[in-house]
Write a protein that holds these residues in place. Sequence first.
Motif, short mmCIF file in Angstrom:
data_model
loop_
_atom_site.label_atom_id
_atom_site.label_comp_id
_atom_site.label_asym_id
_atom_site.label_seq_id
_atom_site.Cartn_x
_atom_site.Cartn_y
_atom_site.Cartn_z
N ASP A 155 0.84 -1.19 0.00
CA ASP A 155 0.00 0.00 0.00
C ASP A 155 0.88 1.25 0.00
O ASP A 155 1.58 1.53 0.96
CB ASP A 155 -0.90 -0.02 1.24
N HIS A 156 0.82 2.00 -1.08
CA HIS A 156 1.64 3.20 -1.16
C HIS A 156 1.23 4.28 -0.16
O HIS A 156 2.00 5.20 0.11
CB HIS A 156 1.59 3.77 -2.59
N ASP A 157 0.05 4.15 0.43
CA ASP A 157 -0.38 5.08 1.47
C ASP A 157 0.47 4.97 2.73
O ASP A 157 0.46 5.86 3.59
CB ASP A 157 -1.85 4.85 1.83
N GLU A 158 1.22 3.87 2.85
CA GLU A 158 2.10 3.69 4.01
C GLU A 158 3.35 4.56 3.91
O GLU A 158 3.98 4.87 4.93
CB GLU A 158 2.51 2.22 4.15
N ARG A 159 3.69 5.00 2.73
CA ARG A 159 4.97 5.70 2.53
C ARG A 159 5.13 6.95 3.39
O ARG A 159 6.20 7.14 3.98
CB ARG A 159 5.16 6.01 1.04
N PRO A 160 4.13 7.81 3.53
CA PRO A 160 4.33 8.99 4.39
C PRO A 160 4.63 8.64 5.84
O PRO A 160 5.43 9.32 6.51
CB PRO A 160 3.01 9.75 4.27
N ARG A 161 4.04 7.58 6.34
CA ARG A 161 4.30 7.17 7.73
C ARG A 161 5.72 6.60 7.86
O ARG A 161 6.40 6.86 8.87
CB ARG A 161 3.25 6.15 8.17
N LEU A 162 6.16 5.87 6.87
CA LEU A 162 7.52 5.35 6.88
C LEU A 162 8.52 6.50 6.83
O LEU A 162 9.52 6.52 7.57
CB LEU A 162 7.71 4.41 5.68
N GLN A 163 8.24 7.48 5.99
CA GLN A 163 9.12 8.65 5.87
C GLN A 163 9.20 9.42 7.19
O GLN A 163 10.28 9.82 7.63
CB GLN A 163 8.61 9.56 4.76
N LYS A 164 8.05 9.61 7.82
CA LYS A 164 8.01 10.35 9.09
C LYS A 164 8.76 9.60 10.18
O LYS A 164 9.52 10.20 10.97
CB LYS A 164 6.56 10.59 9.51
N ASP A 165 8.57 8.29 10.25
CA ASP A 165 9.21 7.50 11.30
C ASP A 165 10.72 7.45 11.12
O ASP A 165 11.47 7.50 12.10
CB ASP A 165 8.64 6.07 11.33
N LEU A 166 11.18 7.36 9.89
CA LEU A 166 12.62 7.33 9.66
C LEU A 166 13.24 8.69 9.97
O LEU A 166 14.32 8.76 10.58
CB LEU A 166 12.93 6.93 8.22
N GLY A 167 12.58 9.77 9.58
CA GLY A 167 13.13 11.11 9.82
C GLY A 167 14.53 11.23 9.25
O GLY A 167 14.76 10.86 8.10
N ASP A 168 15.46 11.70 10.06
CA ASP A 168 16.84 11.82 9.58
C ASP A 168 17.75 10.72 10.15
O ASP A 168 18.97 10.83 10.12
CB ASP A 168 17.42 13.20 9.91
N HIS A 169 17.14 9.65 10.66
CA HIS A 169 17.91 8.53 11.18
C HIS A 169 18.45 7.68 10.04
O HIS A 169 17.92 7.70 8.92
CB HIS A 169 17.05 7.66 12.10
N ASN A 170 19.48 6.90 10.35
CA ASN A 170 20.11 6.04 9.34
C ASN A 170 19.95 4.55 9.63
O ASN A 170 20.41 3.72 8.83
CB ASN A 170 21.60 6.38 9.22
N HIS A 171 19.35 4.21 10.75
CA HIS A 171 19.06 2.82 11.11
C HIS A 171 17.58 2.74 11.48
O HIS A 171 17.05 3.67 12.11
CB HIS A 171 19.87 2.34 12.31
N MET A 172 16.95 1.63 11.13
CA MET A 172 15.54 1.47 11.50
C MET A 172 15.24 0.00 11.77
O MET A 172 15.75 -0.89 11.07
CB MET A 172 14.62 2.00 10.39
N LEU A 173 14.41 -0.22 12.79
CA LEU A 173 13.80 -1.54 12.98
C LEU A 173 12.36 -1.44 12.49
O LEU A 173 11.58 -0.63 13.00
CB LEU A 173 13.83 -1.94 14.45
N LEU A 174 12.05 -2.23 11.47
CA LEU A 174 10.69 -2.34 10.98
C LEU A 174 10.01 -3.38 11.87
O LEU A 174 10.34 -4.58 11.81
CB LEU A 174 10.68 -2.79 9.52
#
Length: 259
Positions: A155-174
């Motif tokens: 679902d491409h609607d998830e992309r804004p939430r993924l972008q917001k959660d990542l922010g300017d970080h370089n590591h992420m746990l999905l």
Amino acid sequence: MSPAEARLKEVPSDMTEAEWQQRVNLAACYRLVALYGWDDLVDTHISARVPGPDHHFLINPYGLMFDEITASSLVKVDLHGNQLSESEYSVNPAGFTIHSAIHEVREDAICVLHLHTLDGTAVSSSAEGLLPLNQTAQLVTHDLAYHDYEGIALDHDERPRLQKDLGDHNHMLLRNHGTLTVGRSVASAFERMYHLERACSMQVRTRALGTPVYPVDDTAIGKNTELLANRDRAELRATNLVWPPLLRKLDRELPGYRS
């Protein structure tokens, strides 16, 4: 013939030398992921932005194992999912959702690396997440984001939430899914993933002991956080110190990625 002339001779006529070099590095990254046992059949994905003004990026052909991927087999796509290079393979739709989201908003995210490893997924599924239990974990935890699981990422609607959660970080746990890193180069994204994966494995093993964890002093954690805040230094280390010997290792153990 000079080394520079030899490199130019290898570049296909329909692409720039900069794109070809990015393809070689990305293909190497796929092979290294396979070599370290982090791959998951034909699933998971790594992308790298093509140098230039367009937000085009390279990603794996969906249907090849990671140890089969070469520079020329990588597929080039735009942010709308259009394939811009000829291939008998398509692109993993979930991979496109995740990677296009990050490449769209992070100019510095030249490479995006996503895995489903056993220990990385275990820690991502743990309520406590990744803790600064040791020095390796502290290479990561100061720069770590989390994104809640919403199902297979179609679902491409998830992309804004993924972008917001990542922010300017370089590591992420999905959460309940896996690990993800980004970098200004393929080299730095890979080195970050190496530390993230090892930190997750160390935490899994520490918890498996079933004994109390020896505490790390907050002052030491703060000292490391301050030391690691210099991203320029991290980038230079990855590209100049870590990546060249990794490529030599790959040339010895799993060559063929440059073709």
